[in-house]
Design a protein around this motif. Structure first.
Motif, short mmCIF file in Angstrom:
data_model
loop_
_atom_site.label_atom_id
_atom_site.label_comp_id
_atom_site.label_asym_id
_atom_site.label_seq_id
_atom_site.Cartn_x
_atom_site.Cartn_y
_atom_site.Cartn_z
N ALA A 1 1.01 -1.24 0.01
CA ALA A 1 -0.03 -0.03 0.10
C ALA A 1 0.83 1.08 0.05
O ALA A 1 1.95 1.02 0.55
N SER B 1 -4.57 1.47 -1.87
CA SER B 1 -4.38 0.05 -1.20
C SER B 1 -3.41 -0.47 -2.29
O SER B 1 -3.07 -0.10 -3.36
N ARG B 2 -3.04 -1.77 -2.25
CA ARG B 2 -2.20 -2.59 -3.10
C ARG B 2 -2.56 -2.52 -4.35
O ARG B 2 -1.72 -2.21 -5.33
N ASP C 1 -8.84 0.97 -3.28
CA ASP C 1 -9.27 1.81 -2.17
C ASP C 1 -8.29 2.95 -1.87
O ASP C 1 -7.05 2.59 -1.72
N THR C 2 -9.04 4.16 -1.73
CA THR C 2 -8.24 5.32 -1.30
C THR C 2 -9.04 6.05 -0.16
O THR C 2 -10.12 5.84 -0.13
N ARG D 1 1.14 -3.42 4.59
CA ARG D 1 -0.30 -3.88 4.79
C ARG D 1 -0.93 -3.68 3.34
O ARG D 1 -0.53 -3.21 2.55
N TYR D 2 -2.25 -4.28 3.27
CA TYR D 2 -3.02 -4.30 2.15
C TYR D 2 -3.72 -3.08 1.87
O TYR D 2 -3.67 -2.29 0.96
N PHE D 3 -4.17 -2.22 3.11
CA PHE D 3 -4.74 -1.16 3.03
C PHE D 3 -3.73 0.18 3.46
O PHE D 3 -2.77 -0.32 4.54
N ALA D 4 -3.52 1.34 2.93
CA ALA D 4 -2.97 2.28 3.47
C ALA D 4 -3.31 2.71 4.82
O ALA D 4 -4.41 2.96 5.13
N SER D 5 -2.43 2.93 5.70
CA SER D 5 -2.49 3.34 7.18
C SER D 5 -2.34 5.01 7.28
O SER D 5 -1.56 5.49 6.52
#
Length: 124
Positions: free
Chosen positions: A33, A52-53, A57-58, A101-105
């Motif tokens: 991500a 996301s990867r 998802d943003t 991670r898959y989603f950005a933190s």
């Protein structure tokens, strides 16, 4: 050796636009991500947004929602930050970062690699 290299920063007038790029090498880009952060003088580093990867998802900080857009091209190992309707409050050094991670933190500690940053200055 992992490298993230930002480009596209510069000086722009209020209301203008800039597009930042983050070119990645040394890692399997599609498995990370990507996040964008910024740091203004005298302030803490803050989350701008992330993707996301796979790019499906943003999410964004409230301060930039509706003005900024993040995208990525996994075939070219590059992430982008399109910034529109810029104001002087957007002046900062902008950093891209990669997270496994898959989603950005929104938390900097969740990122494994960082770029060196690119300066964005918005004049009034």
């Amino acid at each position: 050796q992992v490298q993230l290299v930002e480009s596209g920063g510069g000086l722009v007038q209020t209301g203008g636009s800039l597009r930042l790029s983050c070119a990645a090498s040394g890692l399997t880009f599609r498995t990370y991500a990507m996040g964008w952060f910024r740091q203004a003088p005298g302030k803490e580093r803050e989350f701008v947004g992330g993707i996301s990867r796979a790019g499906g998802d943003t999410h964004y900080a409230e301060s930039v929602k509706g003005r900024f857009a993040i995208s990525r091209d996994n075939a070219k190992n590059t992430a982008f930050l399109q910034m529109n309707t810029l104001t002087p409050e957007d002046t900062a050094v902008y950093y891209c970062a990669a997270s496994d991670r898959y989603f950005a933190s929104s938390q900097p500690l969740n990122y494994n690699y960082w770029g060196q940053g690119t300066q964005v200055t918005v004049s009034s």
